[in-house]
Design a protein around this motif. Structure first.
Motif, mmCIF file in Angstrom:
data_model
loop_
_atom_site.group_PDB
_atom_site.id
_atom_site.type_symbol
_atom_site.label_atom_id
_atom_site.label_comp_id
_atom_site.label_asym_id
_atom_site.label_seq_id
_atom_site.Cartn_x
_atom_site.Cartn_y
_atom_site.Cartn_z
ATOM 1 N N GLU A 130 0.838 -1.197 0.000
ATOM 2 C CA GLU A 130 0.000 0.000 0.000
ATOM 3 C C GLU A 130 0.874 1.248 0.000
ATOM 4 N N ASP A 156 2.142 3.071 -2.170
ATOM 5 C CA ASP A 156 1.834 4.158 -3.099
ATOM 6 C C ASP A 156 0.600 4.961 -2.693
ATOM 7 N N ILE A 157 -0.188 4.421 -1.756
ATOM 8 C CA ILE A 157 -1.394 5.140 -1.347
ATOM 9 C C ILE A 157 -1.372 5.581 0.111
ATOM 10 N N LEU A 158 -0.490 4.965 0.916
ATOM 11 C CA LEU A 158 -0.430 5.285 2.342
ATOM 12 C C LEU A 158 1.006 5.276 2.845
ATOM 13 N N VAL A 198 -9.630 1.336 -3.888
ATOM 14 C CA VAL A 198 -8.739 1.583 -5.026
ATOM 15 C C VAL A 198 -7.737 0.442 -5.232
ATOM 16 N N ARG A 199 -7.776 -0.578 -4.398
ATOM 17 C CA ARG A 199 -6.865 -1.724 -4.507
ATOM 18 C C ARG A 199 -7.444 -2.756 -5.477
ATOM 19 N N PRO A 240 -2.654 8.892 4.571
ATOM 20 C CA PRO A 240 -3.086 8.793 3.171
ATOM 21 C C PRO A 240 -2.306 9.718 2.248
ATOM 22 N N ARG A 241 -2.002 9.199 1.065
ATOM 23 C CA ARG A 241 -1.311 9.971 0.040
ATOM 24 C C ARG A 241 -2.285 10.460 -1.033
ATOM 25 N N ARG A 242 -3.567 10.150 -0.850
ATOM 26 C CA ARG A 242 -4.593 10.592 -1.794
ATOM 27 C C ARG A 242 -5.909 10.785 -1.054
ATOM 28 N N ASP A 290 -9.118 10.017 -1.894
ATOM 29 C CA ASP A 290 -10.290 9.233 -2.299
ATOM 30 C C ASP A 290 -10.343 7.831 -1.692
ATOM 31 N N LEU A 291 -9.728 7.632 -0.546
ATOM 32 C CA LEU A 291 -9.697 6.295 0.041
ATOM 33 C C LEU A 291 -10.978 6.006 0.822
#
Length: 182
Positions: free
Chosen positions: A45, A47-49, A136-137, A168-170, A172-173
């Motif tokens: 994860e 890239d997203i967290l 998103v995964r 979070p890096r985005r 929309d999670l």
């Protein structure tokens, strides 16, 4: 390679986690999902967290919860995977699933999820397994769908602002509920 040099791995063994396992379990979960070590497998994860995936208090709480079992998976004497099973009446919840990154993609996950499903049917009479996955995964959700899980479209918010669950890096999670009839 000569037959005498072929290495065969032992079948995995399963046991309930004990408090002495907490440090190794935290390290395992973190290695499977966060940071550079997680990039050795496909469940990362990173890239997203950022931040942590779990901590000793969270793992300890699962071990001490009478409605949960944290299964430790060992192979060749080493802790290689884990998963949480939580009794929720006619359903069971599957979570905290982690496989050592170097062992991902070799079929161990399929063995573990099959054993988890067998246990909740036999021990609790569960008729459905539930889990939540970050929506998103897509690759991970597709893996679960190949195991018979289906997307429900039911979502719950990601706990933005609670660093216990990561940074979070985005924006929309969210979590999506997946289910499988047992």
């Amino acid at each position: 390679m000569e037959p005498s040099t072929v290495r065969t791995e032992a079948a995995p063994s399963f046991r309930p986690a004990v408090l002495e396992d907490v440090p190794a379990l935290v390290a395992l979960v973190e290695s499977a999902y966060r940071g550079d070590s997680s990039r050795g497998g496909w469940t990362t994860e990173a890239d997203i967290l950022d931040g942590q995936r779990t901590d000793p208090d969270g793992v300890r709480a699962v071990i001490e919860d009478p409605a949960s079992t944290l299964l430790v998976v060992e192979q060749d004497g080493a802790l290689v995977a884990c998963c949480q099973l939580e009794h929720r009446g006619a359903c069971a919840y599957f979570g905290m699933f982690a496989v050592r990154p170097a062992l991902q993609g070799a079929g161990l996950g399929k063995v573990i999820i099959a054993e988890a499903e067998r246990r909740v049917r036999a021990d609790w009479g569960a008729r459905e397994m539930q889990m939540t996955v970050i929506s998103v995964r897509e690759e991970l959700i597709a893996w679960y769908e190949r195991r018979g899980y289906r997307r429900t479209g039911k979502t719950s918010p990601f706990p933005y602002g609670d660093e216990r669950f990561g940074l979070p890096r985005r924006p929309d999670l969210e979590f999506e509920l997946l289910v499988k009839a047992l």
